[in-house]
Design a protein around this motif. Structure first.
Motif, short mmCIF file in Angstrom:
data_model
loop_
_atom_site.label_atom_id
_atom_site.label_comp_id
_atom_site.label_asym_id
_atom_site.label_seq_id
_atom_site.Cartn_x
_atom_site.Cartn_y
_atom_site.Cartn_z
N LYS A 1 44.12 38.39 48.19
CA LYS A 1 44.35 36.55 48.87
C LYS A 1 45.96 36.33 47.84
O LYS A 1 45.00 35.83 47.05
CB LYS A 1 43.22 36.08 49.02
CG LYS A 1 43.40 34.95 50.11
CD LYS A 1 42.06 34.62 50.55
CE LYS A 1 41.88 33.15 51.18
NZ LYS A 1 40.53 32.26 51.21
N ARG B 1 44.44 37.05 43.82
CA ARG B 1 43.51 37.34 43.83
C ARG B 1 42.76 38.40 44.76
O ARG B 1 42.89 38.81 46.15
CB ARG B 1 41.93 36.75 44.33
CG ARG B 1 40.68 37.10 44.43
CD ARG B 1 40.12 37.07 42.93
NE ARG B 1 40.05 36.61 41.86
CZ ARG B 1 39.82 36.48 40.77
NH1 ARG B 1 38.97 37.67 40.50
NH2 ARG B 1 39.68 35.26 39.78
N ASN B 2 43.77 39.98 43.67
CA ASN B 2 43.19 41.22 44.55
C ASN B 2 41.50 41.52 44.87
O ASN B 2 40.83 42.71 43.37
CB ASN B 2 43.82 42.42 44.02
CG ASN B 2 43.77 43.71 44.58
OD1 ASN B 2 43.48 44.17 45.75
ND2 ASN B 2 44.57 44.50 44.17
N TRP B 3 40.69 41.55 45.81
CA TRP B 3 39.77 42.71 45.99
C TRP B 3 39.39 43.66 46.08
O TRP B 3 38.55 43.80 45.55
CB TRP B 3 38.83 41.48 47.37
CG TRP B 3 38.65 39.71 47.45
CD1 TRP B 3 39.64 39.37 47.58
CD2 TRP B 3 37.90 39.24 46.25
NE1 TRP B 3 38.93 37.44 47.26
CE2 TRP B 3 38.07 38.26 46.49
CE3 TRP B 3 36.93 39.59 46.20
CZ2 TRP B 3 36.78 36.70 46.33
CZ3 TRP B 3 35.45 38.22 45.00
CH2 TRP B 3 36.13 37.26 45.25
N SER B 4 40.05 44.40 46.32
CA SER B 4 39.81 45.89 45.87
C SER B 4 39.65 46.13 44.63
O SER B 4 39.57 47.25 43.62
CB SER B 4 41.27 46.39 47.00
OG SER B 4 42.01 46.24 46.16
N MET C 1 36.25 42.40 53.30
CA MET C 1 37.16 42.16 52.17
C MET C 1 37.84 43.16 50.98
O MET C 1 38.47 42.71 50.34
CB MET C 1 36.98 40.84 51.45
CG MET C 1 37.55 39.47 52.97
SD MET C 1 37.71 38.26 51.86
CE MET C 1 36.73 37.70 50.49
N GLY C 2 37.33 44.24 51.08
CA GLY C 2 37.16 44.64 50.24
C GLY C 2 38.33 45.80 49.74
O GLY C 2 38.87 46.00 49.10
N GLY D 1 38.64 33.79 48.20
CA GLY D 1 37.67 34.16 48.94
C GLY D 1 37.88 33.79 50.57
O GLY D 1 38.83 33.39 50.91
N GLU E 1 38.57 44.30 41.86
CA GLU E 1 37.21 43.63 41.78
C GLU E 1 35.75 44.64 41.55
O GLU E 1 35.32 45.11 42.37
CB GLU E 1 36.43 42.65 42.96
CG GLU E 1 37.63 41.11 42.52
CD GLU E 1 36.90 40.20 41.28
OE1 GLU E 1 36.54 40.18 41.22
OE2 GLU E 1 38.27 39.83 40.67
N THR F 1 33.18 43.81 43.63
CA THR F 1 33.07 43.61 44.78
C THR F 1 33.54 45.22 45.37
O THR F 1 32.48 45.57 46.71
CB THR F 1 33.70 42.36 45.77
OG1 THR F 1 33.85 41.27 44.89
CG2 THR F 1 34.17 43.12 47.03
N ARG G 1 31.52 36.70 47.28
CA ARG G 1 33.12 36.52 47.83
C ARG G 1 33.05 34.90 48.05
O ARG G 1 34.53 35.18 49.05
CB ARG G 1 33.26 37.83 49.08
CG ARG G 1 33.21 39.02 48.01
CD ARG G 1 32.56 39.75 49.39
NE ARG G 1 32.06 39.98 49.66
CZ ARG G 1 31.38 41.35 50.69
NH1 ARG G 1 31.58 41.72 51.92
NH2 ARG G 1 30.01 41.26 50.70
#
Length: 363
Positions: free
Chosen positions: A205, A286-289, A200-201, A61, A291, A294, A44
């Motif tokens: 961002k 960047r959509n960490w959900s 951050m899941g 991240g 990923e 992640t 991340r």
């Protein structure tokens, strides 16, 4: 059938937690392999080149650390990673359903520090210290099984590794969904791991680059709260001397999947900071959900942050051979880079303590 390769420790995950654990174990003379599902290290921690100046980096991240987080400061110094103070001067914007208001002073940001070459450089500097071949990119662990009482077997798509100890340096909920543990975990631990949120899941961002910091010229800090969205908060994360000039905001991951999201973001920034904000040089999302490496499929349902740093994560599992080492398992600074480093160090100490009276390390 090929015989498993032998190692003292297999570390799963090459974020900073896994890398600091692998580094400590390697320096202690142990044979270590670090498996990473992605094609890069950092997890991340993700930095990309600025569109305006490729020599400068933008963090998609983790971005900050704070006073008292000395592990991060020490790692930055050792890796010769230059730091920059968070910009604080100026007023805050508040966006409500009734409109936008300007509030005196910066009510959002606090004294903190960022990394001039990007936070991912912390991971890169750790990775560079490990011998060639230690880190295996593009190699997700698919299963962990027991081998009698003396070792664990870590399975990938192409091979099997035999290890005296395994360090799980990925979010617990992700580990239990992506890695087949064969029902070997205690029921309480299994439930805990599946319920622990991923830092951050659920977040996207958004980083917007501009030709210059026009908001500063208007006496604004680049800081904003919003009760309407899509960005919930906004910060100035410009580089040294405001080059590149950058605003970034957090949005909910589900919001970031909606049609017209980027247009809604620039429209919101224009409402907050004026017409110039509607036309960034570049907009990075960047959509960490979304990923895969992640966020587990359940990520939006995991909300109980009191589970971070749970006492169960401080103890090895599977007969004392499986160690938990993601930032979610840290008892202090959970969710921060500092927490990831703390958890990685703790896992490494536990491995070394367990092997203290064992036979010579394998290489």
């Amino acid at each position: 059938m090929l015989q498993p390769t032998e190692h003292d420790v297999v570390v799963i995950g090459a974020g900073v937690s896994g890398l600091v654990a692998a580094t400590a174990l390697h320096e202690a003379g142990l044979g270590v392999v670090c498996l990473e599902a992605r094609d890069r290290v950092g997890g991340r921690l993700l930095s990309v080149p600025s569109a305006a100046d490729p020599s400068r980096a933008l963090d998609l991240g983790a971005s900050w650390f704070w006073d008292g987080e000395e592990r991060v400061r020490t790692l930055a110094r050792q890796g010769e990673v230059a730091l920059i103070d968070q910009h604080l001067a100026g007023d805050t914007m508040l966006q409500e359903t009734s409109g936008v208001r300007r509030l005196p002073g910066n009510l959002l940001d606090v004294p903190s520090y960022r990394f001039v070459p990007g936070a991912q450089q912390l991971a890169d500097s750790l990775a560079a210290q490990l011998p060639a071949g230690t880190i295996r990119l593009g190699t997700p662990a698919t299963a962990i099984t027991t081998a009698a009482t003396t070792a664990l077997l870590v399975h990938t798509l192409t091979t099997t590794l035999r290890a005296r100890h395994v360090v799980l340096a990925v979010p617990p909920a992700l580990a239990t969904e992506r890695i087949d543990l064969g029902g070997a975990l205690d029921d309480d631990l299994e439930r805990l791991a599946r319920a622990t949120p991923v830092w951050m899941g659920t977040t996207a961002k958004v980083v917007a680059e501009y030709a210059g910091p026009f908001w500063r010229e208007a006496g604004l800090a680049g800081a904003a709260f919003s009760r309407t969205g899509p960005l919930r908060e906004v910060h100035d994360v410009s580089g040294p001397d405001a080059h590149p000039a950058v605003l970034f905001g957090f949005a909910h991951g589900r919001t970031a999947t909606l049609h017209g999201f980027e247009e809604a973001v620039t429209a919101q920034l224009a409402q907050l900071f004026g017409p110039a904000a509607a036309h960034p040089r570049a907009l990075h999302v960047r959509n960490w959900s979304a990923e895969h490496w992640t966020a587990p499929s359940t990520v939006h349902h995991l909300t109980d942050r009191s589970l971070f740093g749970h006492s169960v994560y401080q103890r090895p599992s599977l007969g004392g051979r499986l160690h938990w080492a993601s930032t979610e398992t840290a008892t202090m600074s959970a969710g921060h880079i500092e927490g990831a480093l703390t958890a990685g160090e703790r896992a490494a100490r536990a491995v070394l303590a367990a092997l203290g009276s064992s036979t010579s390390p394998s290489h």
